[in-house]
Design a protein around this motif. Structure first.
Motif, PDB file in Angstrom:
ATOM      1  N   GLU A   1     -41.355 -27.785   2.874  1.00 21.55           N
ATOM      2  CA  GLU A   1     -42.220 -28.013   4.025  1.00 21.55           C
ATOM      3  C   GLU A   1     -42.626 -26.669   4.662  1.00 21.55           C
ATOM      4  O   GLU A   1     -43.773 -26.462   5.058  1.00 21.55           O
TER       5      GLU A   1
ATOM      6  N   ARG B   1     -45.294 -24.931   2.645  1.00 14.86           N
ATOM      7  CA  ARG B   1     -46.603 -25.567   2.842  1.00 14.86           C
ATOM      8  C   ARG B   1     -47.198 -25.174   4.187  1.00 14.86           C
ATOM      9  O   ARG B   1     -48.374 -24.891   4.304  1.00 14.86           O
ATOM     10  N   ARG B   2     -46.331 -25.160   5.221  1.00 15.38           N
ATOM     11  CA  ARG B   2     -46.828 -24.775   6.553  1.00 15.38           C
ATOM     12  C   ARG B   2     -47.349 -23.346   6.542  1.00 15.38           C
ATOM     13  O   ARG B   2     -48.360 -23.036   7.148  1.00 15.38           O
TER      14      ARG B   2
END
Lengths: 263, 228
Positions: free
Chosen positions: A85, A88-89
């Motif tokens: 995550e 991706r951020r």
């Protein structure tokens, strides 16, 4: 400009991306390549699955199946769905940008225009106030927003200005891949023409790769090198934009093309 | 420069119960770099369709369309979209009958664009664009305006300037002199002849017989092909 290694590989490689909402199909088995500097339009009517697909490709939505491999600057093709995550951020803040149809979804309405642009710079580590402000001014000029309004709130701007500001906020960090969801939807025709011209110029000058969702074939004709036509969650036809629009093969594409009003 | 073999095109109109309109079948010909070839035949014989196929604007239903691109042969009938874009940028120029005007883009930029896309420096591209616009008698005071409001003849000349801005090994011309006055017609004929003599392979549709005779070294008669 970016070395030959980059031009030898697609920037995004989607394979069999599928997403369903319960029984309802979102998008089914979508595969394509996007190359650096290429603009791809995804067209179709409401409910065709184009927004679901865009949300999957930009990792805002996790698909049920399939992969989307993105070519990072110093690191080959990586499946975005297998990233953490946090990774991706990080992509979202640096290499990628997302321009929403409604500026309210992409801007903070109660923060000044300058801060809206500067905020994304700060998110990637910029700290010097003078530099940040100078780059915000520079980008406001690039998108033709009156720089004397740098300290005003975007909610006091017209729709077209808000949309141009949203583009500045997105492009200030120098992204390589930009997702756009109906960026000219809901604007007056004259405002729309100006925005399209602006986007077109920026895309060419900055050699951006773009995936743009639109239901407007004229927008696709003007901006996109290639297009995919979607219906009921599937791609029914794809190819060079002028080829698809001038010599449509599929019954549905023929219907779409023949339904355009001539002004 | 160009080798076509067995090209065929049929339009299927799905909105008319799948009505099939065969336009071309088994078209074979070659064009070399010292030739200017005119496509002839009555309207409806498929001249414009063939031109569009040569530019990969229309798809070929059958056949091979080999184009000499940077020393290699590329079959446009089954090339990827990305390859077609490269071939169009570097190898094949196309002057259509009508300028597709993009709102707000000034004339000078419309003409310079093919050079910019090849990576030319902006100053150089603008100089080349101004030379062409001057030669084609587009008054300099119009260069900063979008051609949206120009007359038909002016738009066509802008279109021709754009088509000639970057040198292409292959040039496709669809009625390049159709709406021009005598003086500008002669300018365009001269430009085409110069390109031909410099080694550009030209394929064109010219309803204007004197222009065709001045420019072309050979004709391909589509009516004859259809009858054969």
């Amino acid at each position: 400009m970016n070395g030959s290694r980059e031009t030898d590989s697609p920037i995004l490689l989607a394979e069999a991306v599928s997403k369903a909402y319960g029984e309802q199909l979102g998008c089914v088995d979508i595969s394509f390549e996007l190359w650096p500097g290429e603009v791809l339009a995804i067209v179709g009517e409401s409910g065709s699955g184009k927004t679901t697909l865009l949300n999957c490709l930009s990792a805002q939505l996790m698909p049920d199946r399939g992969s989307a491999r993105y070519h990072r600057r110093n690191d080959g093709l990586r499946d975005i769905y297998a990233m953490s995550e946090a990774e991706r951020r990080f992509l979202m803040r640096t290499d990628w940008a997302f321009v929403h149809q409604n500026p309210r979804d992409g801007l903070r309405m109660n923060v000044s225009a300058g801060a809206n642009v500067g905020e994304r710079l700060m998110a990637v580590g910029a700290r010097h106030y003078g530099d940040i402000r100078a780059r915000a001014v520079d980008w406001m000029e690039k998108v033709e927003v009156d720089t004397s309004r740098i300290d005003h709130f975007p909610r006091t701007f017209s729709g077209g200005m808000q949309q141009r500001l949203q583009i500045a906020r997105n492009l200030v960090t120098g992204p390589r891949l930009v997702f756009m969801d109906e960026p000219t939807g809901g604007l007056d025709v004259s405002v729309q023409a100006r925005l399209l011209d602006l986007i077109r110029g920026l895309v060419t000058r900055l050699q951006l790769s773009v995936i743009i969702v639109t239901h407007d074939l004229a927008v696709a004709r003007l901006l996109a090198h290639r297009m995919m036509v979607m219906r009921d969650g599937r791609v029914v036809e794809q190819g060079l934009t002028d080829q698809v629009l001038d010599d449509p093969q599929h019954a549905y594409t023929q219907l779409l093309v023949s339904s355009v009003l001539q002004a | 420069m160009l080798q076509a073999e067995g090209l065929a095109k049929t339009f299927t109109l799905h909105l008319k119960d799948g009505l099939r309109l065969p336009v071309l079948s088994d078209m074979s010909f070659t064009v070399t770099s010292d030739e200017a070839v005119a496509l002839t035949g009555p309207s409806g014989s498929g001249k414009s369709t063939l031109m569009r196929m040569l530019y990969a604007n229309y798809r070929c239903d059958a056949g091979v369309l080999n184009v000499r691109h940077q020393g290699d042969w590329v079959n446009l009938a089954d090339a990827s979209a990305r390859m077609v874009r490269t071939v169009r940028r570097e190898t094949i120029g196309y002057v259509s009958q009508f300028l597709r005007v993009i709102p707000r883009v000034p004339t000078l930029q419309v003409v310079a664009e093919p050079l910019i896309e090849r990576g030319a420096e902006e100053g150089h591209a603008s100089r080349r664009a101004s030379e062409l616009l001057e030669r084609l008698n587009i008054p300099a005071k119009l260069w900063d305006l979008s051609p949206v409001t120009f007359s038909g003849g002016e738009q066509q000349r802008v279109n021709i300037a754009r088509g000639f801005a970057a040198p292409y090994p292959i040039l496709l011309l669809d009625e390049p002199t159709a709406s021009l006055d005598a003086e500008n017609r002669q300018v365009v004929i001269n430009m085409i002849c110069e390109a031909r003599d410099a080694g550009t392979a030209i394929v064109g549709i010219f309803h204007d017989t004197p222009a065709r005779n001045a420019v072309c070294t050979r004709e391909i008669d589509l009516a004859e092909k259809a009858a054969a």
